[in-house]
Design a protein around this motif. Sequence first.
Motif, mmCIF file in Angstrom:
data_model
loop_
_atom_site.group_PDB
_atom_site.id
_atom_site.type_symbol
_atom_site.label_atom_id
_atom_site.label_comp_id
_atom_site.label_asym_id
_atom_site.label_seq_id
_atom_site.Cartn_x
_atom_site.Cartn_y
_atom_site.Cartn_z
ATOM 1 N N LYS A 56 35.178 4.655 -14.119
ATOM 2 C CA LYS A 56 35.538 5.967 -13.583
ATOM 3 C C LYS A 56 35.299 7.060 -14.618
ATOM 4 C CE LYS A 56 39.377 8.447 -11.385
ATOM 5 N NZ LYS A 56 40.812 8.351 -10.942
ATOM 6 N N ILE A 57 35.671 6.777 -15.862
ATOM 7 C CA ILE A 57 35.474 7.774 -16.927
ATOM 8 C C ILE A 57 33.997 7.881 -17.285
ATOM 9 C CG2 ILE A 57 36.025 8.341 -19.329
ATOM 10 C CD1 ILE A 57 38.734 6.965 -18.896
ATOM 11 N N LYS A 58 33.298 6.749 -17.261
ATOM 12 C CA LYS A 58 31.868 6.756 -17.594
ATOM 13 C C LYS A 58 31.088 7.615 -16.600
ATOM 14 C CE LYS A 58 27.793 5.649 -19.150
ATOM 15 N NZ LYS A 58 27.252 6.325 -20.358
ATOM 16 N N ALA A 59 31.537 7.700 -15.369
ATOM 17 C CA ALA A 59 30.863 8.528 -14.367
ATOM 18 C C ALA A 59 30.890 10.004 -14.758
ATOM 19 C CB ALA A 59 31.515 8.329 -13.002
ATOM 20 N N GLN A 60 31.823 10.393 -15.628
ATOM 21 C CA GLN A 60 31.896 11.780 -16.097
ATOM 22 C C GLN A 60 30.911 12.053 -17.235
ATOM 23 O OE1 GLN A 60 36.001 12.629 -17.182
ATOM 24 N NE2 GLN A 60 36.766 11.320 -15.539
ATOM 25 N N ALA A 61 30.328 10.984 -17.780
ATOM 26 C CA ALA A 61 29.402 11.135 -18.903
ATOM 27 C C ALA A 61 28.195 10.221 -18.711
ATOM 28 C CB ALA A 61 30.114 10.806 -20.210
ATOM 29 N N CYS A 98 36.377 8.897 -25.838
ATOM 30 C CA CYS A 98 37.466 8.680 -24.888
ATOM 31 C C CYS A 98 38.661 8.095 -25.631
ATOM 32 C CB CYS A 98 37.001 7.712 -23.787
ATOM 33 S SG CYS A 98 38.274 7.331 -22.569
ATOM 34 N N GLU A 128 41.320 9.633 -21.568
ATOM 35 C CA GLU A 128 40.510 10.774 -21.139
ATOM 36 C C GLU A 128 39.432 11.043 -22.188
ATOM 37 O OE1 GLU A 128 43.001 14.145 -20.703
ATOM 38 O OE2 GLU A 128 44.092 13.378 -18.938
ATOM 39 N N ASN A 133 32.963 22.654 -21.438
ATOM 40 C CA ASN A 133 32.902 21.324 -20.844
ATOM 41 C C ASN A 133 32.806 20.227 -21.892
ATOM 42 O OD1 ASN A 133 32.956 22.575 -18.393
ATOM 43 N ND2 ASN A 133 30.834 22.109 -17.832
ATOM 44 N N THR A 134 32.117 20.509 -22.980
ATOM 45 C CA THR A 134 31.889 19.459 -23.979
ATOM 46 C C THR A 134 32.966 19.428 -25.062
ATOM 47 O OG1 THR A 134 30.429 20.950 -25.235
ATOM 48 C CG2 THR A 134 29.394 19.460 -23.651
ATOM 49 N N LYS A 160 36.261 20.974 -25.034
ATOM 50 C CA LYS A 160 37.607 20.785 -24.480
ATOM 51 C C LYS A 160 38.705 21.205 -25.475
ATOM 52 C CE LYS A 160 35.985 16.933 -21.620
ATOM 53 N NZ LYS A 160 35.984 17.654 -20.353
#
Length: 918
Positions: A13-18, A87, A103, A242-243, A245
């Motif tokens: 799920k987190i990998k889908a964000q990156a 993460c 996160e 975005n990068t 944070k």
Amino acid sequence: MAKYTPMIEQYLKIKAQAPDAFLFFRLGDFYELFFEDAQLAAEELEITLTGRGGGTEERIPMCGVPYHSANTYIERLIEKGYKVAICEQVEDPSSAKGVVRREIIRFVTPGTVMEESMLTDQENNFLVSVVQSHSLYSLSAVDLSTGEIHLTELQDLSSLLDEILSYQPKELLVEHALLDREDIGTMLQKRYRVVVTPFSVEETQFEGLQKKVEGQFPTFHQECSTVGLKKGLVTLYAYLQNTQKRSLGHLQRLHRYDAKQYMMLDEVARRNLELTITMGEGKKRGSLLGLLDQSVTAMGSRLLKKWLDKPLLRIEEIQNRQDVVAAYLEHLLLLDDVRAGLKNVYDLERLAARISYGSATARDLVALHRSLVAIPDLKNLLRQLPSKRIHSLLVEIDECVDLQTYISKAIVADPPLSVKEGGIIQAGYHEQLDQYRDVQKNGKQWIATLEQQERNRTGIKSLKIGYNRIFGYYIEISRSNLRNLPEGLYERKQTLANAERFITPELKQKEQLILDASEKSMDLEYELFCGVRNHLATHIGRLQKLAEQIAELDVLHAFAKVSAEGQYVRPEVHAGDEMVVVAGRHPVVEALARDDQEFIANDVELNHQSRQLYLITGPNMAGKSTYMRQVALITILSQIGCFVPARSARISLTDRIFTRIGAADDLVGGRSTFMVEMAETCQALREATSRSLILLDEVGRGTSTYDGLALAHAIVEYIHDHVGAKTLFSTHYHELTQLDQKLERLVNVHAKCIEKDGKVVFLHRIVSGGADRSYGIHVAELAGLPTTVIQRAKVILERLEVGNSESAVACAASIQVNSGHIPEIHEEPIVYQTDDPDGQLSLFDFGGAAKKSREREVAHETEREIVDAEQRSEAKWSSSRPVAEEEVLSAILQFDLMNQTPFQTMQFVLELKKKLLK
């Protein structure tokens, strides 16, 4: 669908964000990578690839790196052009229910690096964003490590590309729509290895983001006055948010500029002139930047490179810089003192950025304190210089005395590297912290006293009180002394091979007080340190302004140091069209020459009235290219405010320098050497103005002799008649030297050589007139070609020269026989013939097609006349041959061809023909 464990599902799920980054997934003391990330990372980082169960039959590929050394591995990936998403666990594992929440706390990309180990002190680390609005391209460039942002707009793709490359970006953001239409991203990625990231802001998010940007930058509306500039800055800011944070408070400096306010130096010119790196090894040493960079501070070095990339076109600003350099040079002893003072100033730009970013350590704050302490002494030194520019700068310099005092009261002079293990905050800064420290200090003294009391009490001299993290404080007695210990005196805690460890209620009570004080002390110290850092972050604007001022003084100090060492002079920069350099020298070649070598100085005089174009001839190795480059470098030095290597110099403002020097294929672009040569030449012809400087070195050599000669001729004519730019044109086509009879602003010069004892001696002197020889075989001999090859080449050359001479004589004699008189020289002194006259010449046929067609017709008619004359002569020769043969052959054998002039040879041939035709 495969059923994974909860932890692997969280990872996916987190990998889908990156999707385009390596995900460093924190598990305990390691960052783990899974699936394709693991396979690629194991290959790139050369670490072991393993596997683990994840709820499926097949094991999931996995590799990992220790979290405490992760920066080393991240740096290696960034250097290879990859991105990394970090993460972390964001809740306490002891209180978590189920899988610990994780996160992405930050993306590390080539253009957003903040870690000191990944940055080069003397270089900026730019991230460039490109968007398009209507017919304009908007460019935004940011260095996150210094907090500077530059904005501009450009009208065409070629100018945009040049401007992008001037920043040498580590990463390029291109909006999706533009990336789909243009191949700019692909070209930059392949040819220049720039990491290209597609990124766009959704229309629904734009308005909200713009409000944030308005709040971030007080001068937003002033600097971003067009739709394109606003779009570009908002896009850049959105990507950083975005990068990263986290706070971007150090991004406060907006600098909008017009690219036309500076001399334009495209990538080709920067490469050929070796402004920042050498062409051969790609190193700073040997480049103009390597010579000039006598800056003491890192921020001075970075500013120098920016000045070198963008020479000025405003005379007043150039003169302001020259005034400071002149003031330094008038006080050389003081110059050394200033240099010593600058050594105490650290990199204020990057210190300020790390403070605002929240990554500064206590040692960074100490470095800032030391820098601020050095400023007053530096100002006192500079006040002694007689320069209005320096004095105006000194008035503006804020010494930040309040920040200096604040840091000295809060932070110890020699803090540890870690900010979470205590020992950072000064005694007396915070009352509660002092109390905790007192408990720790007294507690340790109490432990030492207790140890002595128990030794006396038990009579065991080797009794000691120790501490470890598992059991805390304990009393240790060796096994041999246990018989001397009264039963029940202590509570047994641990048995070892040679000893027993015990505790007492009193010892555990004191232990709790000491450990509580230690833990609370470290937590409070870190909290106080963050408070100090946050307070300093509210003054980032002051620190950045101070950094700019010190950097400027540092660069001008470097100019003075180089000028003093090289005996440079102050050039007169003016808005006219005249360039006169007396005894000019190539700054880098001269500096790198051996002590026993003297650089040969040369003059140049160019103007638009009578000396617009230098046609430079002479052999290879004679110094033609060095001469051309030194003229360009002297021009650049004068327009960045530095003094120049010459006896005197008067330099007209130059808006752009075009270069065509050297030969190389463009393998990535699929272009041959000749195609690259023509493309670069074409750019100069198309874009140069009368205020430009063009350097063309041996244009046309990449194709056949006739084609190359014709192209070179046409290019020279076009520059002379249509472009009007000051030009240095070197060539081996000696036939072109005749153009000075036709082109009134063309001047022939050559690199002088002499031949001594069969060897060529290069004088490296540029003198008037055209060269008569190329000395190619001599140069080949110097290069070490085998003697056999050299001797054979000399024989072949002699035969070719004789053959060419005889062909010319025969042609002239045939025309003489046919016309009855020797023809006069044609108005056009050079007539070229090619096998394909309608081929490459048409690329540079600037309105002369009809004229060239007539020249070809004349040449063909002349050829037919020669053939007819030869046929008639052959017929008469056949009938008279028995009578005159012996006499003619005898005359030919006795005729000394090599010692006759062409006219005498033609007369001789005509006499022979008369005898044969009787």
